[in-house]
Motif scaffolding. Structure first.
Motif, PDB file in Angstrom:
ATOM      1  N   GLN A 183       0.833  -1.200   0.000  1.00 13.74           N
ATOM      2  CA  GLN A 183       0.000   0.000   0.000  1.00 13.74           C
ATOM      3  C   GLN A 183       0.867   1.249   0.000  1.00 13.74           C
ATOM      4  N   HIS A 184       1.914   1.231   0.815  1.00 12.40           N
ATOM      5  CA  HIS A 184       2.821   2.379   0.868  1.00 12.40           C
ATOM      6  C   HIS A 184       3.537   2.564  -0.466  1.00 12.40           C
ATOM      7  N   LEU A 185       4.004   1.467  -1.046  1.00 14.24           N
ATOM      8  CA  LEU A 185       4.690   1.523  -2.334  1.00 14.24           C
ATOM      9  C   LEU A 185       3.787   2.120  -3.403  1.00 14.24           C
ATOM     10  N   ILE A 186       2.555   1.645  -3.486  1.00 17.13           N
ATOM     11  CA  ILE A 186       1.611   2.141  -4.491  1.00 17.13           C
ATOM     12  C   ILE A 186       1.310   3.613  -4.263  1.00 17.13           C
ATOM     13  N   SER A 187       1.107   3.998  -3.022  1.00 13.75           N
ATOM     14  CA  SER A 187       0.827   5.403  -2.703  1.00 13.75           C
ATOM     15  C   SER A 187       1.975   6.301  -3.135  1.00 13.75           C
ATOM     16  N   GLN A 188       3.207   5.865  -2.858  1.00 11.83           N
ATOM     17  CA  GLN A 188       4.375   6.673  -3.217  1.00 11.83           C
ATOM     18  C   GLN A 188       4.521   6.796  -4.731  1.00 11.83           C
ATOM     19  N   LEU A 189       4.218   5.730  -5.470  1.00 11.82           N
ATOM     20  CA  LEU A 189       4.292   5.791  -6.928  1.00 11.82           C
ATOM     21  C   LEU A 189       3.248   6.746  -7.494  1.00 11.82           C
ATOM     22  N   VAL A 190       2.053   6.719  -6.923  1.00  6.95           N
ATOM     23  CA  VAL A 190       0.999   7.643  -7.354  1.00  6.95           C
ATOM     24  C   VAL A 190       1.421   9.077  -7.082  1.00  6.95           C
ATOM     25  N   LEU A 191       1.968   9.330  -5.913  1.00  6.91           N
ATOM     26  CA  LEU A 191       2.419  10.681  -5.575  1.00  6.91           C
ATOM     27  C   LEU A 191       3.564  11.133  -6.471  1.00  6.91           C
ATOM     28  N   ALA A 192       4.374  10.194  -6.937  1.00  4.32           N
ATOM     29  CA  ALA A 192       5.520  10.554  -7.771  1.00  4.32           C
ATOM     30  C   ALA A 192       5.101  11.062  -9.143  1.00  4.32           C
ATOM     31  N   CYS A 193       3.915  10.644  -9.605  1.00  6.08           N
ATOM     32  CA  CYS A 193       3.465  11.076 -10.931  1.00  6.08           C
ATOM     33  C   CYS A 193       2.159  11.858 -10.896  1.00  6.08           C
ATOM     34  N   GLY A 194       1.461  11.838  -9.745  1.00  5.67           N
ATOM     35  CA  GLY A 194       0.214  12.593  -9.620  1.00  5.67           C
ATOM     36  C   GLY A 194      -0.951  11.999 -10.395  1.00  5.67           C
ATOM     37  N   ASP A 195      -0.871  10.712 -10.708  1.00  5.15           N
ATOM     38  CA  ASP A 195      -1.920  10.074 -11.513  1.00  5.15           C
ATOM     39  C   ASP A 195      -2.418   8.820 -10.788  1.00  5.15           C
ATOM     40  N   VAL A 196      -3.648   8.881 -10.259  1.00 10.35           N
ATOM     41  CA  VAL A 196      -4.203   7.761  -9.506  1.00 10.35           C
ATOM     42  C   VAL A 196      -4.448   6.554 -10.402  1.00 10.35           C
ATOM     43  N   ILE A 334       9.057  -5.748  -9.887  1.00  9.05           N
ATOM     44  CA  ILE A 334       8.075  -4.668  -9.716  1.00  9.05           C
ATOM     45  C   ILE A 334       8.149  -3.846 -10.987  1.00  9.05           C
ATOM     46  N   THR A 335       7.030  -3.659 -11.652  1.00  6.09           N
ATOM     47  CA  THR A 335       7.039  -2.905 -12.897  1.00  6.09           C
ATOM     48  C   THR A 335       5.740  -2.131 -13.054  1.00  6.09           C
ATOM     49  N   VAL A 336       5.721  -1.267 -14.062  1.00  2.00           N
ATOM     50  CA  VAL A 336       4.513  -0.537 -14.450  1.00  2.00           C
ATOM     51  C   VAL A 336       4.238  -0.933 -15.890  1.00  2.00           C
ATOM     52  N   ALA A 337       3.171  -1.672 -16.125  1.00  2.01           N
ATOM     53  CA  ALA A 337       2.891  -2.220 -17.445  1.00  2.01           C
ATOM     54  C   ALA A 337       2.653  -1.112 -18.471  1.00  2.01           C
ATOM     55  N   GLY A 338       2.958  -1.430 -19.724  1.00  2.00           N
ATOM     56  CA  GLY A 338       2.691  -0.492 -20.804  1.00  2.00           C
ATOM     57  C   GLY A 338       3.808   0.512 -21.003  1.00  2.00           C
ATOM     58  N   THR A 339       3.448   1.692 -21.495  1.00  5.13           N
ATOM     59  CA  THR A 339       4.427   2.720 -21.850  1.00  5.13           C
ATOM     60  C   THR A 339       4.831   3.584 -20.667  1.00  5.13           C
ATOM     61  N   LEU A 340       4.064   3.522 -19.581  1.00  2.00           N
ATOM     62  CA  LEU A 340       4.325   4.402 -18.444  1.00  2.00           C
ATOM     63  C   LEU A 340       5.614   4.022 -17.734  1.00  2.00           C
ATOM     64  N   GLY A 341       6.237   4.997 -17.102  1.00  2.00           N
ATOM     65  CA  GLY A 341       7.446   4.721 -16.350  1.00  2.00           C
ATOM     66  C   GLY A 341       8.287   5.961 -16.175  1.00  2.00           C
ATOM     67  N   GLY A 342       9.580   5.749 -16.000  1.00  2.00           N
ATOM     68  CA  GLY A 342      10.508   6.851 -15.826  1.00  2.00           C
ATOM     69  C   GLY A 342      11.412   6.655 -14.633  1.00  2.00           C
ATOM     70  N   GLY A 343      12.522   7.384 -14.649  1.00  2.00           N
ATOM     71  CA  GLY A 343      13.496   7.269 -13.580  1.00  2.00           C
ATOM     72  C   GLY A 343      12.958   7.636 -12.219  1.00  2.00           C
ATOM     73  N   ALA A 344      12.089   8.651 -12.170  1.00  2.65           N
ATOM     74  CA  ALA A 344      11.530   9.069 -10.882  1.00  2.65           C
ATOM     75  C   ALA A 344      10.681   7.964 -10.268  1.00  2.65           C
ATOM     76  N   LEU A 345       9.894   7.282 -11.095  1.00  2.00           N
ATOM     77  CA  LEU A 345       9.065   6.182 -10.589  1.00  2.00           C
ATOM     78  C   LEU A 345       9.931   5.009 -10.136  1.00  2.00           C
ATOM     79  N   ALA A 346      10.949   4.680 -10.922  1.00  2.00           N
ATOM     80  CA  ALA A 346      11.820   3.560 -10.571  1.00  2.00           C
ATOM     81  C   ALA A 346      12.530   3.822  -9.247  1.00  2.00           C
ATOM     82  N   ALA A 347      13.053   5.036  -9.089  1.00  2.00           N
ATOM     83  CA  ALA A 347      13.732   5.387  -7.843  1.00  2.00           C
ATOM     84  C   ALA A 347      12.754   5.421  -6.677  1.00  2.00           C
ATOM     85  N   THR A 348      11.560   5.913  -6.918  1.00  2.00           N
ATOM     86  CA  THR A 348      10.539   5.974  -5.871  1.00  2.00           C
ATOM     87  C   THR A 348      10.194   4.584  -5.363  1.00  2.00           C
ATOM     88  N   ALA A 349      10.104   3.616  -6.283  1.00  2.00           N
ATOM     89  CA  ALA A 349       9.781   2.238  -5.895  1.00  2.00           C
ATOM     90  C   ALA A 349      10.832   1.694  -4.939  1.00  2.00           C
TER      91      ALA A 349
END
Length: 372
Positions: A183-196, A334-349
């Protein structure tokens, strides 16, 4: 009735993929599947050609295509040289879908603007909701009054800092079936990109959390694709855990996904460097799809054995394909399916995983000592 003919129940059983008789009848109504011949008892009878078409429909649907798009794809005869026309149709469909997403995103933003407010804004929020019910769109005065209410709601941001956790409680889907760390991991990833909506794309293999905690607690090596990802890592906690950070593309001038992809593809020494990572390391790919392709190949060939792969490269063809390859491996990921991603998300995870192991130290003075 021919011996090769199938009833609708036999058809759905043969095709599989969760297909039901009700869905088959719906496909008839949409024109996706031609109407079958009828038996003397008025039963629908299907042929091998119907089985093949339904298998194609199910396969395309599982890949994310909507039914109206599937119909356009299946209307093109494979024997005909119509690739250019088909690509043009698909491009038009893509633009239409993106327009729908844009419109839905605007609606989502308006809802988030209300639901994401914390308790300090609730009084003004209630007034805005009440005004929305009574809104008279035919008068400029009515619209002006609503704008004033929104301005009053926005003015509340000057009275206190934003309460992220409180907002996420209202916006995130039900995650009660997930562990607290997930839950914490998912919340932090959402906050990193601002997209629920990112939540539905986040994929964790079974045991990924346990594998990460074991590796990080054992002073594992952290291998990242670029220095940009390395710079975003929580080096304070990682140094306390004794985890050393290694960068594959060791060039500070490479800061974008395009540069990282070209650099990794063209420089053999960085690909060879990947083959030498230590067993039980944590691999973090935030930019270069080719790096993840190489990781998957090395894992398949048993040349490397990481404890965990965090894979979130950006891309529109290679990245989604590389992520699918990763999800077929037996290595925790741990991944984000599709085209979404980026260094900020990877580091946040990775930072979210590390945060679950150790509190943030109050003093950073030892950082200089470790580098001396």
């Amino acid at each position: 009735m021919k011996s090769s003919d199938l009833t609708i129940k036999q058809l759905t059983h043969l095709v599989g993929g969760g297909l039901t008789p009700r869905m088959v009848r719906h496909y008839h109504q949409l024109g996706l599947l031609p109407q079958p011949v009828r038996s003397p008892s008025n039963y629908r009878l299907y042929t091998k050609k119907d089985v093949l078409r339904l298998q194609r429909i199910v396969a395309l649907k599982q890949q994310g295509f909507q039914l109206n798009h599937i119909r356009n794809i299946l209307e093109v005869e494979p024997e005909a040289d119509t690739t250019i026309n088909l690509m043009g149709q698909l491009q038009q469909q893509y633009r239409a879908v993106m327009q729908q997403i844009s419109q839905l995103r605007q609606t989502a933003s308006a809802l988030e603007g209300l639901l994401g407010r914390d308790r300090h804004c609730q009084i003004m929020q209630a007034e805005v909701l009440a005004q929305l019910k009574l809104l008279d769109v035919e008068t400029q005065a009515g619209l002006g009054g609503l704008e004033n209410l929104w301005s009053g709601l926005d003015a509340e941001i000057h009275t206190h800092s934003e309460a992220f956790s409180e907002s996420l409680q209202r916006l995130l889907p039900d995650l009660s079936h997930r562990s607290e760390i997930e839950q914490h991991l998912i919340s932090q990833l959402v906050l990193a990109c601002g997209d629920v909506s990112l939540v539905s794309f986040i994929k964790l293999s079974p045991g990924a959390i346990a594998a990460s905690r074991k590796a990080l607690s054992s002073n594992c090596q952290i291998v990242v694709d670029t220095q940009t990802v390395a710079a975003a890592l929580d080096q304070t906690r990682l140094l306390h855990l004794g985890c050393h950070i290694e960068t594959l593309i060791d060039n500070p001038h490479i800061t974008t996904a395009t540069e990282a992809e070209v650099a990794f593809w063209e420089h053999r020494e960085w690909r060879e460097k990947l083959q030498q990572v230590s067993k039980g390391c944590v691999l973090v790919v935030g930019y270069a799809p080719s790096a993840l392709v190489e990781v998957c190949e090395a894992i398949s060939n048993q040349k490397i054995q990481p404890a965990l792969v965090i894979a979130m490269p950006i891309g529109f063809s290679h990245a989604p394909a590389a992520k699918r390859q990763l999800m077929q491996q037996e290595i925790p990921f741990i991944t984000v399916a599709g085209t979404l991603g980026g260094g900020a998300l990877a580091a946040t995870a990775l930072n979210a995983l590390v945060e679950s192991l150790i509190d943030k130290p109050d003093c950073h003075c030892y950082l200089n000592q470790s580098n001396s």
